[in-house]
Design an enzyme around this catalytic site. Structure first.
Site, short mmCIF file in Angstrom:
data_model
loop_
_atom_site.label_atom_id
_atom_site.label_comp_id
_atom_site.label_asym_id
_atom_site.label_seq_id
_atom_site.Cartn_x
_atom_site.Cartn_y
_atom_site.Cartn_z
N GLY A 1 48.46 33.54 51.32
CA GLY A 1 48.14 32.70 50.17
C GLY A 1 49.21 32.81 49.11
N GLY B 1 39.80 44.00 52.51
CA GLY B 1 38.66 43.56 53.30
C GLY B 1 38.75 43.98 54.75
CB CYS C 1 43.26 38.36 45.48
SG CYS C 1 42.69 37.63 47.02
CB SER C 2 44.04 37.94 40.06
OG SER C 2 43.87 36.57 39.83
CD GLU C 3 45.83 41.39 45.31
OE1 GLU C 3 46.01 41.43 46.54
OE2 GLU C 3 45.11 40.53 44.76
CG ASN D 1 47.89 37.94 44.81
OD1 ASN D 1 47.64 38.33 43.67
ND2 ASN D 1 47.28 38.42 45.87
#
Length: 975
Positions: free
Chosen positions: A190, A556, A369-371, A367
């Site tokens: 992503g 995950g 997922c914001s990490e 990205n």
């Protein structure tokens, strides 16, 4: 594990040249023994991995005789076999052992390390190989999924999972954005980017003098592109992030975009259209393939706090073209997040205050997922440690020394991977090789805290989490500084030496502010202090090899590969989980971290056993026999009777954030009853507490609202008006109900059942005409109190039936009633039940109610569902959609819709008689189209409170901002 051999330090711009100017690393053994290969120190066994489609029974994957260590769970071996083994199934090239997978990756890393001068001798390279193999074999850590997919194969050697793109205010750049995103989606990853350089719809075009389209308009094209590309060739949607600065003139349109579209989804779904992700009609709705976030700076947040105005600036000139009320805009943001979970918040001033390379450029995006937050056109490869592997069996000590050595080796391996990695675009490859961004992180924090006897939402829990995060990043940067002395600093270091050193000092200062409370976090924090001091000393001499070292990713699929109970920074999801069994099937078990925690808290054998049995039955610890109330908080989870409060999640993030190079992938779950003001406060507190990013999700916010009460109000008004116009009735006739008893001998059905592991028997007796007339319920292995309550309940239902209460009324009232035990059943017609009552009345409906009435209630047999699933053999469920098509779509929307609709009740007006109310409730409500709850019923057989995996049918659970399946590793859209 490793130490640096003295060598000359070079900061030449060419990484290849400087890689030969210093001696390499000496690697020491920590986990392994000389002369013994890690594979020879474990017991291996052969297993059959067979996956069937939970709906049809069709085998969707089969590989027999795969080889894994005997201590790997069935879940972990299944996920690795199906997700990471390469080669066509059945071909000689197909991997069939974990040894082959680990060798493919580890030997590639070792070879590259030798070629690029990382090791002092070949013997050191061999130790590196053995240590890395042992850690992966024993689930101490894992690389991110692209490593397992690609490294050592004929595919491009893609090792990064996180990408940031860039787009400028030109048509060429915008069209290139579409192309680059497509390439990244095709590869299974992503990307995110900031659209704020694109001029607003309130500005003029330079060429023609016309009005610009604005970024929201161009988002439509990118959204459509993402919607047509199945990420990685799979069925899940692509993962992407779009960000807009709060001072952009189109910010209000951006904030409200997905809220408006969500309302459109509700209206079209209610009209009978197939509005699920991937559905036939969903293409009429836009902006559904991206997470949206706004970038807020400190100036805006202070304007919100003080209630002042804030200027929106033209992209072309930078001048303020509009003044807005900051608090009013803040309210719009919170309202939109309340309605549809978007937009999230990214705190721009905080992000760039911790930026190591500001002289190269600002951090503008993240990205999906914001990490990962760093330079435009860059990428980051990830790896995560399993924290529970460093906790002693009694939960009293954390192995600091082994943790330090593990981080050293992992950072070394991650940096080596950049030397041989391939990238989707030339610009991303150049930036990544020049700045060498890494993202080490961890999983199993929630399980480790519980095993330590510490509550997730407690000062002690936060102190330990902060100390471990500080130690991890301190060691990572210290190793990065040592690597710089061996193979050189990153290319952009000289330009950014001062700001990079400043950020290192900020991390050290934050470490000194940790308020330790127990011997464990005191020991960890003490070592962290030493590591940060050594890092600064070595870094000021050598520079640093990496511009970024750490993030906290969702972990995950790789979390399940490591047999972790919890993912990323998350708390435990629930105390009762589903465990996959050898040979197929699953069972509901109490989390095995619980007995470890109970021992740590001082409980003994019989008490622990009693508490475990209570949790298995109830799903929580409230009133558990022998458990002290002051220990309840240790077992608080993300969901359930003692769910952790939203600010408990935010405070844990705030504890870890000062010790991370990047940010944290986590969504703060909020109850359905949360208000717009509460969401606004959570976002505001995130800024106050120094987070870099924050997202929320309010339960059921992505489905239609409960049925309008307007009709009931209109009916009440009409009835009142009629009463005023009608003469008063003088005679009142009261009809007494008549009980219709069953004959002495009657037909009956006895059904054995199991719901969430609780077994019982149900006997139903019928009148001569086949109508249900009595009910008996007996539960096995239960206490006398519950048995007595069930007897009384059975009598009450039986008498109600005999006095004429329709079975449909009981079914309406008791289906979807939720309490423990709940979960999987042994009934093929009702695969999941939210409680024993939910199961019993679904079974009775199937046995005694005709199809048309049941269909209106949303209850179908397995055979009936199969007819729906068999395309062409039955009419579509709703316009343009069969259940077979719905199965291919995302499960979340169906799940949420079912939950919302199940919670809907109809209020009886006060002036309606009891007899009329009974008559009304006996009639199924007319429906213009099948509801989302019914659609879910067709597919799963019951309404459930979590998404079900579309491959294996196991309940999924949250991992960062997506869901992941514990059974097979499938995800709902996060890379």
């Amino acid at each position: 594990m490793t130490e640096t051999v003295d060598g000359s330090t070079s900061r030449a711009q060419s990484g290849r040249a400087r890689a030969r100017k210093a001696k390499g690393l000496s690697i020491e053994r920590v986990y392994t023994t000389e002369g013994v290969h890690p594979y020879d120190a474990v017991t291996w066994e052969r297993r059959d991995v067979v996956q069937t489609n939970w709906k049809t029974g069709e085998t969707v994957f089969e590989q027999r005789g795969v080889e894994f260590p005997d201590f790997w769970s069935v879940n972990a071996s299944t996920i690795v076999t199906t997700k990471y083994f390469r080669g066509a199934v059945g071909s000689p090239e197909r991997e069939q052992s974990l040894r082959q997978l680990l060798d493919r990756v580890v030997l590639t890393y070792t070879k590259a390390g030798k070629e690029h001068g990382y090791f002092a001798t070949d013997a050191d390279a061999e130790v590196f190989e053995h240590e890395l193999t042992h850690m992966l074999l024993h689930q101490v850590f894992s690389f991110n999924s692209p490593v397992w997919f690609n490294v050592g194969t004929s595919s491009p050697q893609q090792v990064s999972a996180c990408f940031i793109l860039a787009v400028d205010d030109s048509m060429d750049s915008i069209l290139n954005w579409y192309r680059e995103e497509g390439l990244i989606f095709k590869g299974g990853s992503g990307a995110g980017l900031n659209l704020s350089r694109i001029r607003s719809s309130k500005e003029l075009l330079r060429s023609s003098g016309g009005t610009a389209s604005g970024p929201v308009s161009f988002m439509r094209g990118a959204d459509a592109s993402a919607g047509t590309i199945k990420s990685g060739g799979a069925t899940r949607r692509a993962a992407k992030m779009v960000v807009l600065d709060v001072d952009h003139p189109d910010i209000v349109e951006f904030v409200e975009t997905k809220e408006r579209e969500e309302e459109k989804i509700r209206v079209l779904r209610d009209a009978g259209f197939d509005m699920d992700l991937g559905g036939e009609d969903i293409t009429s709705v836009q902006y559904q393939n991206a997470n949206n976030s706004i970038r807020v700076d400190d100036a805006f947040m202070r304007a919100v706090e003080e209630g002042t105005s804030y200027g929106l600036r033209a992209r072309t000139s930078g001048e303020v073209i509009e003044e807005i009320d900051a608090k009013e805009l803040w309210g719009k943001v919170a309202k939109a997040a309340w309605a549809c979970a978007d937009p999230g918040i990214q705190y721009d001033s905080t992000i760039n205050d911790w930026h190591t390379t500001p002289e190269t450029g600002r951090i503008t995006a993240s990205n999906p997922c914001s990490e990962y937050m760093h330079l435009d056109n860059s990428s980051c490869n990830l790896a995560s440690l399993n924290l529970l592997k460093f906790l002693s069996e009694d939960g009293t000590t954390f192995d600091v020394e082994r943790f330090v050595k593990s981080v050293e080796l992992i950072i070394t391996a991650m940096d080596i991977s950049i030397c041989f990695a391939d990238f989707p675009t030339e610009a991303i490859g150049e930036t990544t090789k020049a700045y060498r961004q890494l993202g080490i992180g961890y999983a199993n924090l929630g399980a480790m805290l519980m095993a330590s006897g510490l509550a997730y939402d407690s000062d002690g829990g936060r102190a330990l989490a902060a100390s471990i995060t500080s130690l991890m990043t301190g060691v990572s940067y210290r190793r990065s500084a040592e690597l710089a002395g061996v193979v050189g600093a990153y290319d952009g270091y000289q330009q950014n030496a001062a700001p990079h050193t400043r950020v290192m000092r900020k991390h050290l200062a934050a470490n000194d502010d940790i308020r330790t409370m127990h011997s464990m976090d005191i020991a960890v924090q003490r070592e962290a202090t030493k590591q940060w001091a050594d890092n600064l000393k070595i870094g000021e001499k050598n520079g640093w090899r990496n511009a970024q070292a750490s993030v906290l990713a969702p972990t995950g699929t790789i979390g399940f590969m490591m047999d972790c109970d919890t993912t990323g920074i998350e708390p435990d999801f629930s105390l009762v989980k589903f465990k996959k069994l050898v040979g197929g099937g699953s069972m509901q078990v109490v989390n095995q971290t619980v007995p470890v925690a109970l021992k740590k808290l001082g409980y003994t054998g019989e008490t622990i056993e009693a508490i475990m049995e209570y949790i298995a039955e109830k799903g929580h610890v409230v009133d558990a026999p022998g458990l002290k109330t002051e220990h309840y908080e240790v077992f608080d989870c993300a969901v359930g009777d003692r769910a952790i409060k939203p600010m408990g999640h935010v405070r844990m993030m705030a504890a870890a954030q000062p010790f991370l190079s990047g940010a944290i992938s986590k969504t703060v779950n909020m109850p359905e009853t949360s208000t717009v003001e509460e969401i606004a406060d959570v976002y505001f507190q995130g800024w106050k507490l120094g987070l870099k990013a924050l997202a929320v999700y309010r339960d059921n916010c992505k489905v239609g609202q409960p049925l309008s009460s307007q009709k009931s109000q209109d009916d009440k008004t009409s009835a009142s008006a009629t009463a005023e116009a009608t003469p008063e009735v003088k005679t009142v006739v009261v009809e007494k109900p008549i009980r219709r008893r069953l004959p002495k001998s009657r037909q009956s059905i006895t059904t054995s059942f199991s719901v969430g592991g609780a077994e019982g028997y149900m006997t139903s007796g019928a009148h001569e005409n086949g109508e249900l007339g009595e009910l008996f319920l007996k539960l096995g292995k239960q206490g006398s109190t519950l048995a007595g309550v069930m007897d009384a309940f059975s009598i009450a239902v039986s008498i109600g039936l005999q006095y004429g209460v329709p079975l449909e009324t009981f079914v309406q009232k008791f289906t979807n009633l939720k309490f423990e035990p709940a979960g999987l059943t042994d009934d093929s017609d009702v695969r999941m039940a939210q409680s024993i009552m939910d199961y019993v009345f679904r079974r009775l409906a199937l046995d005694y109610i005709d199809y048309d009435t049941r269909s209106a209630l949303g209850i179908h047999s397995a055979e009936e569902r199969q007819r729906y699933l068999d395309t062409g053999s039955h009419q579509p469920i709703s316009k343009g959609s069969t259940a077979a098509e719905l199965v291919e779509t995302q499960p979340e929307t169906l799940k949420e819709a079912a939950t919302a609709e199940a919670a809907t009740t109809t209020e009886v007006p006060a002036d309606v008689s009891a007899e009329q109310a009974q008559a009304d409730t006996a009639k199924p409500a007319p429906k213009a189209a099948h509801t989302s709850a019914e659609l879910l019923e067709v597919i799963t057989g019951s309404a459930v409170d979590s998404p079900l995996c579309m491959t294996c049918g196991t309940k999924m659970r949250p991992a960062g901002s997506c869901h992941v399946c514990e059974g097979c590793g499938s995800t709902s859209g996060c890379s």
